[in-house]
Write a protein that holds these residues in place. Structure first.
Motif, PDB file in Angstrom:
ATOM      1  N   LEU A   1       9.562  -5.470   6.743  1.00  0.00           N
ATOM      2  CA  LEU A   1       8.463  -6.077   5.802  1.00  0.00           C
ATOM      3  C   LEU A   1       7.210  -5.528   6.270  1.00  0.00           C
ATOM      4  O   LEU A   1       6.320  -5.665   5.324  1.00  0.00           O
ATOM      5  CB  LEU A   1       8.843  -7.654   6.038  1.00  0.00           C
ATOM      6  CG  LEU A   1       7.925  -8.594   5.172  1.00  0.00           C
ATOM      7  CD1 LEU A   1       8.513  -8.416   3.852  1.00  0.00           C
ATOM      8  CD2 LEU A   1       8.230 -10.046   5.876  1.00  0.00           C
ATOM      9  N   GLY A   2       6.800  -5.286   7.427  1.00  0.00           N
ATOM     10  CA  GLY A   2       5.324  -4.899   7.875  1.00  0.00           C
ATOM     11  C   GLY A   2       4.903  -3.695   7.458  1.00  0.00           C
ATOM     12  O   GLY A   2       3.606  -3.497   7.032  1.00  0.00           O
ATOM     13  N   THR A   3       5.807  -2.708   6.990  1.00  0.00           N
ATOM     14  CA  THR A   3       5.350  -1.519   6.069  1.00  0.00           C
ATOM     15  C   THR A   3       4.817  -1.760   5.034  1.00  0.00           C
ATOM     16  O   THR A   3       4.066  -0.759   4.720  1.00  0.00           O
ATOM     17  CB  THR A   3       6.667  -0.622   6.334  1.00  0.00           C
ATOM     18  OG1 THR A   3       7.971  -1.209   5.636  1.00  0.00           O
ATOM     19  CG2 THR A   3       7.168  -0.129   7.734  1.00  0.00           C
TER      20      THR A   3
ATOM     21  N   ILE B   1       5.769   8.288  -6.127  1.00  0.00           N
ATOM     22  CA  ILE B   1       6.867   7.069  -6.108  1.00  0.00           C
ATOM     23  C   ILE B   1       6.218   5.835  -6.352  1.00  0.00           C
ATOM     24  O   ILE B   1       6.647   4.921  -6.778  1.00  0.00           O
ATOM     25  CB  ILE B   1       7.804   7.259  -4.843  1.00  0.00           C
ATOM     26  CG1 ILE B   1       8.467   8.518  -5.123  1.00  0.00           C
ATOM     27  CG2 ILE B   1       8.690   6.313  -4.981  1.00  0.00           C
ATOM     28  CD1 ILE B   1       9.344   9.050  -3.900  1.00  0.00           C
ATOM     29  N   TYR B   2       5.139   5.654  -5.634  1.00  0.00           N
ATOM     30  CA  TYR B   2       4.374   4.238  -5.354  1.00  0.00           C
ATOM     31  C   TYR B   2       3.898   3.922  -6.794  1.00  0.00           C
ATOM     32  O   TYR B   2       4.070   2.953  -7.472  1.00  0.00           O
ATOM     33  CB  TYR B   2       3.399   4.445  -4.352  1.00  0.00           C
ATOM     34  CG  TYR B   2       2.793   2.856  -3.960  1.00  0.00           C
ATOM     35  CD1 TYR B   2       3.515   2.144  -3.404  1.00  0.00           C
ATOM     36  CD2 TYR B   2       1.328   2.589  -4.337  1.00  0.00           C
ATOM     37  CE1 TYR B   2       3.143   0.851  -3.157  1.00  0.00           C
ATOM     38  CE2 TYR B   2       1.064   1.651  -4.246  1.00  0.00           C
ATOM     39  CZ  TYR B   2       1.880   0.517  -3.345  1.00  0.00           C
ATOM     40  OH  TYR B   2       1.292  -0.783  -3.093  1.00  0.00           O
ATOM     41  N   PHE B   3       3.193   5.016  -7.629  1.00  0.00           N
ATOM     42  CA  PHE B   3       2.878   5.114  -8.962  1.00  0.00           C
ATOM     43  C   PHE B   3       3.603   4.550  -9.784  1.00  0.00           C
ATOM     44  O   PHE B   3       3.510   3.750 -10.645  1.00  0.00           O
ATOM     45  CB  PHE B   3       2.180   6.256  -9.275  1.00  0.00           C
ATOM     46  CG  PHE B   3       1.567   6.195 -10.686  1.00  0.00           C
ATOM     47  CD1 PHE B   3       0.205   6.150 -10.965  1.00  0.00           C
ATOM     48  CD2 PHE B   3       2.483   6.441 -11.724  1.00  0.00           C
ATOM     49  CE1 PHE B   3      -0.261   5.801 -12.238  1.00  0.00           C
ATOM     50  CE2 PHE B   3       2.143   6.522 -12.902  1.00  0.00           C
ATOM     51  CZ  PHE B   3       0.697   6.240 -13.122  1.00  0.00           C
ATOM     52  N   MET B   4       4.905   5.223  -9.633  1.00  0.00           N
ATOM     53  CA  MET B   4       6.117   4.907 -10.619  1.00  0.00           C
ATOM     54  C   MET B   4       6.688   3.515 -10.498  1.00  0.00           C
ATOM     55  O   MET B   4       6.724   2.660 -11.379  1.00  0.00           O
ATOM     56  CB  MET B   4       7.313   5.912 -10.341  1.00  0.00           C
ATOM     57  CG  MET B   4       8.537   5.497 -11.014  1.00  0.00           C
ATOM     58  SD  MET B   4       9.900   4.478 -10.322  1.00  0.00           S
ATOM     59  CE  MET B   4      10.167   5.239  -8.973  1.00  0.00           C
TER      60      MET B   4
ATOM     61  N   LEU C   1      12.473  -0.171  -2.787  1.00  0.00           N
ATOM     62  CA  LEU C   1      11.589   1.160  -2.983  1.00  0.00           C
ATOM     63  C   LEU C   1      10.050   0.987  -2.235  1.00  0.00           C
ATOM     64  O   LEU C   1       9.838   2.068  -1.530  1.00  0.00           O
ATOM     65  CB  LEU C   1      11.545   1.666  -4.312  1.00  0.00           C
ATOM     66  CG  LEU C   1      10.941   2.970  -4.509  1.00  0.00           C
ATOM     67  CD1 LEU C   1      11.628   3.997  -3.821  1.00  0.00           C
ATOM     68  CD2 LEU C   1      10.956   3.386  -6.125  1.00  0.00           C
ATOM     69  N   GLU C   2       9.239  -0.026  -2.407  1.00  0.00           N
ATOM     70  CA  GLU C   2       8.032  -0.052  -2.132  1.00  0.00           C
ATOM     71  C   GLU C   2       8.203  -0.046  -0.337  1.00  0.00           C
ATOM     72  O   GLU C   2       7.259   0.740   0.338  1.00  0.00           O
ATOM     73  CB  GLU C   2       7.271  -1.281  -2.356  1.00  0.00           C
ATOM     74  CG  GLU C   2       6.044  -1.293  -1.806  1.00  0.00           C
ATOM     75  CD  GLU C   2       5.438  -2.567  -2.647  1.00  0.00           C
ATOM     76  OE1 GLU C   2       4.090  -2.835  -2.294  1.00  0.00           O
ATOM     77  OE2 GLU C   2       5.774  -3.632  -3.505  1.00  0.00           O
TER      78      GLU C   2
ATOM     79  N   SER D   1       6.665   3.183   4.467  1.00  0.00           N
ATOM     80  CA  SER D   1       7.089   3.522   5.677  1.00  0.00           C
ATOM     81  C   SER D   1       7.201   4.997   5.950  1.00  0.00           C
ATOM     82  O   SER D   1       6.483   5.693   6.824  1.00  0.00           O
ATOM     83  CB  SER D   1       8.696   2.948   5.955  1.00  0.00           C
ATOM     84  OG  SER D   1       9.040   3.153   7.297  1.00  0.00           O
ATOM     85  N   LEU D   2       7.815   5.675   4.974  1.00  0.00           N
ATOM     86  CA  LEU D   2       7.925   7.183   4.960  1.00  0.00           C
ATOM     87  C   LEU D   2       6.284   7.737   4.716  1.00  0.00           C
ATOM     88  O   LEU D   2       5.755   8.766   5.526  1.00  0.00           O
ATOM     89  CB  LEU D   2       8.588   7.712   3.908  1.00  0.00           C
ATOM     90  CG  LEU D   2      10.088   7.394   4.187  1.00  0.00           C
ATOM     91  CD1 LEU D   2      11.166   7.825   2.885  1.00  0.00           C
ATOM     92  CD2 LEU D   2      10.621   8.465   5.391  1.00  0.00           C
TER      93      LEU D   2
END
Length: 712
Positions: free
Chosen positions: A231-233, A530-533, A632-633, A638-639
């Protein structure tokens, strides 16, 4: 800044020198390969073959030594276990204390072994990146793919430290049992009888400096996740260093619980402010004489302004926290008041200006920065999880509040109904928050200026493992795993070709968005895509929900609000499942790819083709899309934190800002797509907006496959 090769030599455990990765030799090899290819005495195929063989032998040397040391530790633990069995039959307090110290001695030796593993893992990552940079290959991708996934993988032993978990478990369990024996005079309570961290004895034993050090080292090496870590990530509070003791003391001085609470309250209220208008934005637009699909512009105008506000708030937080939060509250107070007044003024322009003001008051960059800078490391993960929880709660509470505003009355010339009440309520909330802020917030002393370059230890070396006086020092002062400019690796020897870079250039934060972009590797760019998607897909789903459900199902405002609130409430339960179970079974990159595919499936199921569109189809596909995007978020951020340059962990143009801008830009484009698609008619709105979402999703899946083996 001392080069990695020199740091490796200086920090080696002397008696183990011959078993470390020979980083200097491999650098010389890379230099020689370059020269040989230039003069034509070597071809690329043989270079790859020869370097692979060299790496294999280096890894085998490390792994065999690691297994040997694990065996010695296991043998010592076995002998101590025999003593423990005797002690159980004939308790003796003096011998209990003696045996506890013996277990701690094994723990200290295990810490040395973990330090050995970490140094070698860093060296392997750096030499793979250096090789790729020199030759323009994807050698790292090939090497990790072929070695890490093989049934006889030795690379897994280094990066996953197979077998160490059993040693850690034995030390932790026996120390806990001995403490229990000492405290309860022989009444045995196993640590396995209750979950970790809930057992009182287990909680006490984790205060033991040795066990605490081991746990921290193992978590850092394995990137293991619990629900709290997962959750923290989401908060993406980036940091490039593990703190020194003096820095931890500074953190304690800067920390103020009420200020942190105000920071989280700001996060919560802003998310409520964002989503409270979603169920009624289409009706409000119609009331003011615009098309229902103009709700996309109304909702998206807040995101447009946030693209710019994120930058100046990030810069402002270099100097102060309270001032930007005060400014944010005032701007949001004005923005929500204008939003509410637009009804009586009969002006769509005032409505849009109000939402623009709300976006200009977005202080999420300050919220993240405060957690990174002012919360002690021991509380930072909890604070980051609180940030995410506050956001998720705000996402659910916003629409839920909207369904309660089923009233219509006037006071003097001001109208209060389901369209204007979100503005009036949020204006009042920000006024109360502003008063609370002015009374209770405490500016942290000695604000760290952006111009101050953080320094390493006086020697510039890695810190040796220490567990004295109950304090745990980090294994490394400065993590080298995310430096992508590998020219800094020159080891200072005459025969090494890489020049040492100026330490200020390496440590100094980037000073422009262009400089930040130049630091983005392909892996980072894919993670930002990916974050944009995922933000694009979520915004399409949420922003057009009132129009779509009104057209196909004739849902009321209350029904839309309840639906959106239920979606928001799935965030924490889903993260509990993923953080506590799924992420401990599968690798993060596996969860990442699977989540992308599930988002794609959700989008495909949302299309209206031939058969009548039904509520189960819409709700089911929306749930799949939203939940998958939430999963996914977490793994994406995290990655991203691991593959992003350490220079992007501080300053105005930091990694948090880049991810925020990517997500905000996605929302802007998604809301614009809804409005533009509205010109084709509401009957075509659904499919028209889903087509670009599907295209972006498929593109992100393909991009992930190309960079998959670099996500380690």
């Amino acid at each position: 800044m001392v080069a990695f090769g020199k740091k490796l030599r200086q920090s080696q455990i002397q008696e183990w020198q011959g078993y470390y990765i020979n980083y200097k030799l491999m650098k010389k090899k890379v230099k020689r390969y370059t020269q040989q290819i230039q003069v034509g005495t070597q071809d690329r195929h043989n270079v790859l073959k020869d370097f692979s063989r060299l790496l294999d032998s280096q890894i085998e040397k490390i792994v065999l030594f690691l297994l040997e040391q694990q065996g010695l530790l296991a043998s010592r633990l076995s002998n101590l276990g025999e003593q423990y069995d005797v002690l159980i039959q004939h308790p003796d307090e003096a011998k209990v204390t003696e045996l506890q110290e013996a277990y701690r001695a094994v723990g200290r030796d295990l810490l040395r072994l973990l330090f050995f593993v970490e140094m070698n893992a860093i060296g392997l990552r750096k030499i793979l990146k250096k090789f790729d940079k020199r030759f323009g290959y994807k050698f790292a991708d090939y090497y990790v793919k072929t070695r890490a996934n093989h049934p006889y993988s030795q690379l897994q032993q280094v990066f996953k430290h197979v077998g160490i978990g059993a040693v850690v478990g034995a030390i932790s369990r026996n120390l806990a049992d001995l403490q229990d024996l000492q405290d309860n005079h022989g009444s045995y309570v196993s640590i396995y009888d209750q979950p970790a961290y809930s057992h009182p004895v287990y909680s006490q034993i984790h205060q033991d400096p040795v066990v605490h050090s081991i746990r921290a080292a193992v978590e850092r090496l394995s990137n293991s996740t619990s629900f709290l870590h997962f959750l923290g990530t989401h908060a993406f509070t980036m940091q490039d260093e593990l703190p020194t003791p003096s820095e931890e003391q500074d953190d304690d001085q800067r920390y103020h619980f009420m200020s942190l609470l105000l920071n989280l309250a700001n996060t919560f209220l802003y998310m409520v402010n964002t989503y409270i208008i979603v169920p009624t934005a289409d009706n409000y637009s119609l009331t003011l004489g615009a098309a229902a699909t103009v709700c996309g512009v109304v909702i998206g105008s807040m995101a447009v302004a946030q693209v710019f506000s994120s930058v100046y708030f990030s810069a402002w937080s270099n100097r102060s926290y309270m001032k930007p939060l005060v400014f944010s509250s005032i701007v949001l107070l004005v923005g929500n008041t204008l939003y509410a007044l637009a009804y009586d003024l009969d002006s769509i322009a005032v409505l849009l200006i109000g939402r623009l003001f709300c976006g200009l008051g977005s202080a999420r960059a300050v919220n993240r920065r405060y957690i990174s800078d002012c919360v002690p490391l021991k509380l930072r993960m909890q604070a980051s999880a609180g940030f995410v929880s506050a956001s998720a709660l705000g996402m659910a509470v916003g629409p839920a509040l909207a369904c309660l505003f089923q009233t219509d009355f006037k006071i003097y010339k001001f109208t209060f109904n389901q369209e204007t009440l979100p503005g009036w309520i949020m204006a009042l909330a920000w006024l109360v928050y502003l008063l609370w802020l002015s009374i209770s917030f405490r500016e942290p002393p000695d604000r760290t200026k952006e111009s101050v370059v953080p320094q390493e230890s006086t020697s510039g070396q890695f810190v040796n493992v220490s567990v004295d006086n109950g304090f745990t020092q980090p294994l490394l002062i400065n993590s080298e795993t995310k430096q992508e400019d590998e020219d800094e690796d020159g080891d200072g020897d005459e025969d090494c070709d890489d020049a040492e870079e100026d330490s200020d250039k390496i440590q100094k934060p980037v000073n422009s968005i262009v400089s930040a972009y130049r630091l983005l590797t392909p892996s980072v760019k894919v993670q930002l895509l990916i974050y944009f998607m995922l933000k694009y897909a979520m915004e399409i789903l949420l922003a057009e929900s009132s129009v779509i459900t009104g057209y196909y199902f004739i849902w009321s405002t209350s029904s839309v609000a309840i639906f959106l609130a239920c979606l928001g409430l799935t965030v924490l339960p889903v993260n509990i499942i993923v953080g506590s179970y799924i992420s401990n079974i599968f690798e993060e990159r596996q969860v990442l790819l699977a989540s992308e595919i599930m988002v794609c499936i959700g989008i495909v199921l949302s299309f209206h083709i031939l058969i009548p569109y039904t509520v189960p189809q819409y709700v089911g596909s929306a749930l799949i899309t939203f939940v998958s995007a939430e999963v996914l978020e977490g793994v994406n951020l995290s990655l991203l934190s691991r593959v992003m340059s350490s220079r992007l962990s501080r300053g105005t143009y930091n990694g948090g800002l880049l991810s925020t801008e990517a997500g905000t830009l996605a929302r802007v484009i998604a809301d614009g797509t809804i409005t533009l698609s509205g010109y084709l008619g509401e009957s075509k709105l659904l499919n028209t907006t889903l087509v670009p979402a599907l295209f972006i999703c498929i593109s992100s899946i393909v991009a992930t496959c190309f960079t998959y083996n670099s996500l380690y």
